[in-house]
Scaffold this active site. Structure first.
Site, PDB file in Angstrom:
ATOM      1  N   ARG A  46       5.026  11.318   4.531  1.00  0.00           N
ATOM      2  CA  ARG A  46       5.882   9.847   5.255  1.00  0.00           C
ATOM      3  C   ARG A  46       5.554  10.075   6.379  1.00  0.00           C
ATOM      4  O   ARG A  46       4.971  10.766   6.668  1.00  0.00           O
ATOM      5  CB  ARG A  46       7.401  10.998   4.990  1.00  0.00           C
ATOM      6  CG  ARG A  46       7.755  12.172   4.798  1.00  0.00           C
ATOM      7  CD  ARG A  46       7.379  13.211   6.033  1.00  0.00           C
ATOM      8  NE  ARG A  46       8.164  12.169   7.016  1.00  0.00           N
ATOM      9  CZ  ARG A  46       7.569  12.582   8.370  1.00  0.00           C
ATOM     10  NH1 ARG A  46       6.815  13.727   8.735  1.00  0.00           N
ATOM     11  NH2 ARG A  46       8.286  11.805   9.111  1.00  0.00           N
ATOM     12  N   ALA A  48       5.052   6.884   9.049  1.00  0.00           N
ATOM     13  CA  ALA A  48       4.290   5.509   9.419  1.00  0.00           C
ATOM     14  C   ALA A  48       2.625   5.784   9.131  1.00  0.00           C
ATOM     15  O   ALA A  48       2.137   5.340   7.912  1.00  0.00           O
ATOM     16  CB  ALA A  48       4.922   4.717  10.419  1.00  0.00           C
ATOM     17  N   ARG A  81       7.690   1.968   0.050  1.00  0.00           N
ATOM     18  CA  ARG A  81       8.711   1.625   1.202  1.00  0.00           C
ATOM     19  C   ARG A  81       8.876   0.332   2.283  1.00  0.00           C
ATOM     20  O   ARG A  81       7.634  -0.061   2.414  1.00  0.00           O
ATOM     21  CB  ARG A  81       8.257   2.910   2.252  1.00  0.00           C
ATOM     22  CG  ARG A  81       8.936   4.247   1.367  1.00  0.00           C
ATOM     23  CD  ARG A  81       8.643   5.508   2.476  1.00  0.00           C
ATOM     24  NE  ARG A  81      10.156   5.289   2.715  1.00  0.00           N
ATOM     25  CZ  ARG A  81      10.206   6.783   4.279  1.00  0.00           C
ATOM     26  NH1 ARG A  81       9.743   7.414   4.112  1.00  0.00           N
ATOM     27  NH2 ARG A  81      11.113   6.542   4.630  1.00  0.00           N
ATOM     28  N   GLN A 179      13.703  15.693   9.350  1.00  0.00           N
ATOM     29  CA  GLN A 179      12.497  15.824   9.031  1.00  0.00           C
ATOM     30  C   GLN A 179      12.319  16.763  10.628  1.00  0.00           C
ATOM     31  O   GLN A 179      11.143  16.579  10.868  1.00  0.00           O
ATOM     32  CB  GLN A 179      12.069  14.610   9.871  1.00  0.00           C
ATOM     33  CG  GLN A 179      11.873  13.954   8.355  1.00  0.00           C
ATOM     34  CD  GLN A 179      12.703  12.873   8.368  1.00  0.00           C
ATOM     35  OE1 GLN A 179      13.960  12.986   8.376  1.00  0.00           O
ATOM     36  NE2 GLN A 179      12.474  11.670   7.388  1.00  0.00           N
ATOM     37  N   ASP A 220       7.811   3.050  13.582  1.00  0.00           N
ATOM     38  CA  ASP A 220       7.616   2.595  12.224  1.00  0.00           C
ATOM     39  C   ASP A 220       6.864   1.038  12.169  1.00  0.00           C
ATOM     40  O   ASP A 220       6.485   0.878  11.204  1.00  0.00           O
ATOM     41  CB  ASP A 220       9.053   2.561  11.058  1.00  0.00           C
ATOM     42  CG  ASP A 220       8.653   4.015  10.995  1.00  0.00           C
ATOM     43  OD1 ASP A 220       9.752   5.041  11.580  1.00  0.00           O
ATOM     44  OD2 ASP A 220       8.116   4.577   9.672  1.00  0.00           O
ATOM     45  N   LYS A 231      12.908   5.937  13.174  1.00  0.00           N
ATOM     46  CA  LYS A 231      14.058   6.814  12.107  1.00  0.00           C
ATOM     47  C   LYS A 231      15.303   6.665  12.891  1.00  0.00           C
ATOM     48  O   LYS A 231      15.728   6.316  14.047  1.00  0.00           O
ATOM     49  CB  LYS A 231      14.064   8.175  12.587  1.00  0.00           C
ATOM     50  CG  LYS A 231      14.272   9.374  11.494  1.00  0.00           C
ATOM     51  CD  LYS A 231      14.828   8.826  10.532  1.00  0.00           C
ATOM     52  CE  LYS A 231      13.579   9.002   9.232  1.00  0.00           C
ATOM     53  NZ  LYS A 231      13.933   7.848   7.710  1.00  0.00           N
TER      54      LYS A 231
HETATM   55  O1  MRU Z   1      11.567   8.278   6.808  1.00  0.00           O
HETATM   56  P1  MRU Z   1      10.220   8.955   7.204  1.00  0.00           P
HETATM   57  O2  MRU Z   1       9.561  10.758   7.509  1.00  0.00           O
HETATM   58  O3  MRU Z   1       8.938   8.250   6.700  1.00  0.00           O
HETATM   59  O4  MRU Z   1      10.706   8.665   9.003  1.00  0.00           O
HETATM   60  C1  MRU Z   1       9.533   8.787   9.720  1.00  0.00           C
HETATM   61  C2  MRU Z   1       9.481   8.391  10.952  1.00  0.00           C
HETATM   62  O5  MRU Z   1      10.613   7.565  11.662  1.00  0.00           O
HETATM   63  C3  MRU Z   1       8.589   8.303  12.046  1.00  0.00           C
HETATM   64  O6  MRU Z   1       8.979   8.588  13.378  1.00  0.00           O
HETATM   65  C4  MRU Z   1       7.714   7.463  12.222  1.00  0.00           C
HETATM   66  O7  MRU Z   1       6.922   7.189  11.585  1.00  0.00           O
HETATM   67  C5  MRU Z   1       6.640   7.827  13.703  1.00  0.00           C
HETATM   68  S1  MRU Z   1       6.060   8.391  12.363  1.00  0.00           S
HETATM   69  C6  MRU Z   1       4.190   9.244  13.973  1.00  0.00           C
END
Ligand code: MRU
Length: 329
Positions: A46, A48, A81, A179, A220, A231
């Site tokens: 997970r 981005a 996703r 996370q 993202d 997030k």
């Molecule tokens: O649902 P996730 O864990 O994939 O969400 C990830 C995030 O929101 C991160 O902050 C975002 O992808 C930036 S990662 C460098």
């Protein structure tokens, strides 16, 4: 680099199973595009940029299987996703190479190297933002686990620490998938960077009482006007940071910027299953018949962003559109 989210060798994509961290370090070995799609959907991998690279390798595996066209493989992987723009960039890079008769595996390798290089550059740009002794708050996980290596929001913090500067990180736990406490705390622990985990609800308290010097998060998807998705809970942190005159930085590689989205309202926000909200550690935390809403991301308006930390320098939110036009030329 102690932490790596994924690596590829001889027809196998190796993924560190992020659902199992920090308790266990388990690596999954995938040889089929459908397995990669499932791993992205279930959040084995997970973040981005990391799902963009996984998507690129998923395309390379699909090309080897012989049962997909470039378009059908892209459709499978893109259905996993909806929010992170990077996923679609990673898939498209390999789809285009494959459709043009190129080598999909080499295209995926090159895409991975580009993302790792951009994250390292984000580290260099962002490291200049933090004075000795800075107390920095972050939300979710935007570290190596979310990007393959280095991270986005965590890349500058890694460099600052490596250079011997004093640093302290407030880690939002990041309900409902945790996370922050499971992944960011684990990465900081591996690197020996001092931190404390806080309940999401506590971030305002620490900002209001003068214990946070800066906030840095990943993203993202970033729209042309500088609105960005990250997030769930990021919007609240940005508003509270502004109310307390605390700089709020958003670190991202170019793959996160979406030139086709004019504003945040055009960013699709993933809604995940209610079970993530209604239980904690596998145990129900609400009456058995409760239902829930579970948006995985929120959109923060550009006006709350002090600067985007990009591989090519800091970018004010009003300059995003111009920068994307210049890159398209
Ligand atoms: O649902 P996730 O864990 O994939 O969400 C990830 C995030 O929101 C991160 O902050 C975002 O992808 C930036 S990662 C460098």
């Amino acid at each position: 680099m102690a932490v790596r989210a994924l690596w590829y060798s001889r027809g196998t994509l190796h993924l560190l199973d992020q659902r199992q961290l920090p308790r266990r370090r388990v690596v999954l070995h995938l040889r089929k595009a459908r397995e990669v799609a499932d791993a992205i959907r279930r959040m084995v991998v997970r973040g981005a940029p990391a799902i963009g690279v996984a998507g690129a390798y998923g395309m390379a595996l699909a090309a080897k299987e012989g049962r997909y066209t470039p378009a059908s493989a892209a459709k499978l992987l893109a259905s996993t996703r909806p929010t992170a723009h990077d996923l679609f960039v990673g898939i498209e890079v390999v789809r285009a190479a494959w459709a043009a008769g190129g080598e999909p595996e080499a295209a995926a390798d090159a895409y991975r190297a580009k993302i790792v290089g951009e994250c390292r550059a984000i580290g260099e740009v962002g490291a200049r933002l933090f004075a000795d002794g800075a107390r920095v708050l972050t939300h979710c996980n935007a570290g190596a686990l979310a990007t393959v290596e280095w991270g986005t929001a965590l890349a500058p913090l890694r460099l600052v620490h490596e250079r011997g500067q004093k640093l302290f990180v407030w880690v939002d736990e990041t309900r409902p998938v945790l996370q922050g406490s499971r992944l960011t705390a684990w990465e900081l622990e591996e690197e020996g960077i001092p931190y404390r985990v806080i309940a999401d609800n506590a971030a305002g308290h620490f900002m209001h009482t003068g214990q946070v010097d800066a906030v840095i998060v990943g993203a993202d998807r970033i729209a042309r006007n500088g609105d960005f998705a990250n997030k769930i809970g990021t919007y609240e942190k940005a508003v509270v940071a502004r109310a307390n005159r605390i700089p709020f930085y958003v670190a991202a590689p170019w793959s996160t910027f979406d030139p086709s989205a004019a504003r945040g309202a055009e960013i699709p926000v993933e809604e995940r299953g209610p079970e993530e909200v209604l239980a904690f550690g596998g145990r129900p935390t609400a009456p058995i018949r409760s239902t829930a809403r579970n948006p995985a991301f929120d959109v923060t308006p550009a006006r709350y962003v002090t600067a985007f930390v990009t591989p090519d320098g800091l970018l004010g939110p009003r300059a995003v559109s111009r920068a994307l036009r210049a890159r398209a030329r």
